[in-house]
Design an enzyme around this catalytic site. Structure first.
Site, PDB file in Angstrom:
ATOM      1  N   CYS A  88       5.932  -0.321   7.266  1.00  0.00           N
ATOM      2  CA  CYS A  88       5.557   0.850   6.473  1.00  0.00           C
ATOM      3  C   CYS A  88       6.762   1.277   5.657  1.00  0.00           C
ATOM      4  O   CYS A  88       7.869   1.338   6.190  1.00  0.00           O
ATOM      5  CB  CYS A  88       5.131   1.976   7.419  1.00  0.00           C
ATOM      6  SG  CYS A  88       4.661   3.494   6.577  1.00  0.00           S
ATOM      7  N   HIS A 108      -4.330   1.290   7.807  1.00  0.00           N
ATOM      8  CA  HIS A 108      -2.940   1.752   7.831  1.00  0.00           C
ATOM      9  C   HIS A 108      -2.741   2.872   6.795  1.00  0.00           C
ATOM     10  O   HIS A 108      -2.184   3.924   7.113  1.00  0.00           O
ATOM     11  CB  HIS A 108      -1.993   0.574   7.538  1.00  0.00           C
ATOM     12  CG  HIS A 108      -0.551   0.970   7.412  1.00  0.00           C
ATOM     13  ND1 HIS A 108       0.416   0.542   8.294  1.00  0.00           N
ATOM     14  CD2 HIS A 108       0.092   1.765   6.525  1.00  0.00           C
ATOM     15  CE1 HIS A 108       1.574   1.062   7.944  1.00  0.00           C
ATOM     16  NE2 HIS A 108       1.407   1.808   6.875  1.00  0.00           N
ATOM     17  N   GLY A 123       0.835  -1.191   0.000  1.00  0.00           N
ATOM     18  CA  GLY A 123       0.000   0.000   0.000  1.00  0.00           C
ATOM     19  C   GLY A 123       0.873   1.244   0.000  1.00  0.00           C
ATOM     20  O   GLY A 123       1.997   1.219   0.505  1.00  0.00           O
ATOM     21  N   HIS A 173      -2.366   7.483   6.954  1.00  0.00           N
ATOM     22  CA  HIS A 173      -1.382   8.394   6.347  1.00  0.00           C
ATOM     23  C   HIS A 173      -2.048   9.697   5.892  1.00  0.00           C
ATOM     24  O   HIS A 173      -1.424  10.753   5.889  1.00  0.00           O
ATOM     25  CB  HIS A 173      -0.702   7.739   5.144  1.00  0.00           C
ATOM     26  CG  HIS A 173       0.398   6.774   5.498  1.00  0.00           C
ATOM     27  ND1 HIS A 173       1.525   7.158   6.189  1.00  0.00           N
ATOM     28  CD2 HIS A 173       0.550   5.452   5.261  1.00  0.00           C
ATOM     29  CE1 HIS A 173       2.321   6.108   6.349  1.00  0.00           C
ATOM     30  NE2 HIS A 173       1.757   5.051   5.804  1.00  0.00           N
ATOM     31  N   GLN A 202       3.145   9.872   1.251  1.00  0.00           N
ATOM     32  CA  GLN A 202       4.402   9.115   1.224  1.00  0.00           C
ATOM     33  C   GLN A 202       5.238   9.410  -0.023  1.00  0.00           C
ATOM     34  O   GLN A 202       6.414   9.051  -0.077  1.00  0.00           O
ATOM     35  CB  GLN A 202       4.122   7.610   1.296  1.00  0.00           C
ATOM     36  CG  GLN A 202       3.546   7.179   2.645  1.00  0.00           C
ATOM     37  CD  GLN A 202       3.360   5.676   2.690  1.00  0.00           C
ATOM     38  OE1 GLN A 202       2.374   5.163   2.184  1.00  0.00           O
ATOM     39  NE2 GLN A 202       4.316   4.970   3.265  1.00  0.00           N
TER      40      GLN A 202
END
Ligand code: NI
Length: 184
Positions: A98, A140, A45, A144, A50
């Site tokens: 992550c 998760h 993912g 973010h 990110q």
């Protein structure tokens, strides 16, 4: 194109991400780049922040897990402007990692069932309950978009235990096999 992945310490990872509209510039290309970047880094993912974009865009690819979870064969999805509307009462603990926290794997407690809305890459709205591993990955990734990371959800004891590793990350003392944008 492979994009650099922002790692722990980058302020971008702590911002509340903004909704996007169908006219977001080069959206199709961006989605492809995010999939390429994630697969290259062996992730399942990846969220906009990110890759340095404060937007509510997430890609998830669970196809690689099809040996353990046959239902995920061909699972390669885009989530635009997702929101978790409610969660079930039951929780479970599972180890998470992550791409923005290289080398860190820790047990995280989360609800097992979530009610979500999102749009897909064609801006079709979906509204559904999701459970199990898929619900875990979504939570998760959607975290973010709220400027949260899984380390925020650790127990006080585990937080204490990862402190050193996080400090090392802030100093650029970590290694990983993919391109990153660290703070130094
Ligand atoms: Ni993550």
């Amino acid at each position: 194109m492979i994009l650099p992945i922002y790692t722990f310490g980058q302020s971008m990872l702590r911002k509340q991400a903004e909704d996007i509209t169908p006219d977001y510039p080069n959206l199709k290309e961006l989605i492809e780049n995010m999939f390429d970047t994630m697969v290259r880094a062996d992730g399942i993912g990846l969220a906009g922040p990110q890759v340095g974009l404060s937007i509510r865009l997430v890609v998830i690819d669970l196809d690689g897990l099809k040996n353990d979870y046959p239902e995920f064969e061909g699972y390669r999805r885009v989530f635009i402007n997702p929101r978790i509307l409610e969660t079930g009462d039951e929780t479970s603990v599972m180890e998470e990692g992550c791409l923005s926290l290289p080398g860190l794997h820790e047990p995280v407690r989360r609800p097992t069932k979530i009610h979500v809305t999102y749009m897909d890459e064609n801006f079709q709205t979906h509204d559904c309950w999701v459970e199990g591993f898929e619900a875990r990955v979504m939570q998760h990734e959607f975290d973010h978009l709220e400027g949260k990371m899984f380390v925020d959800r650790l127990s006080a004891l585990r937080k204490q235990m990862v402190k050193g590793k996080l400090n090392d990350m802030l100093k650029g003392r970590f290694s990983c096999s993919y391109k990153v944008k660290a703070i130094r």
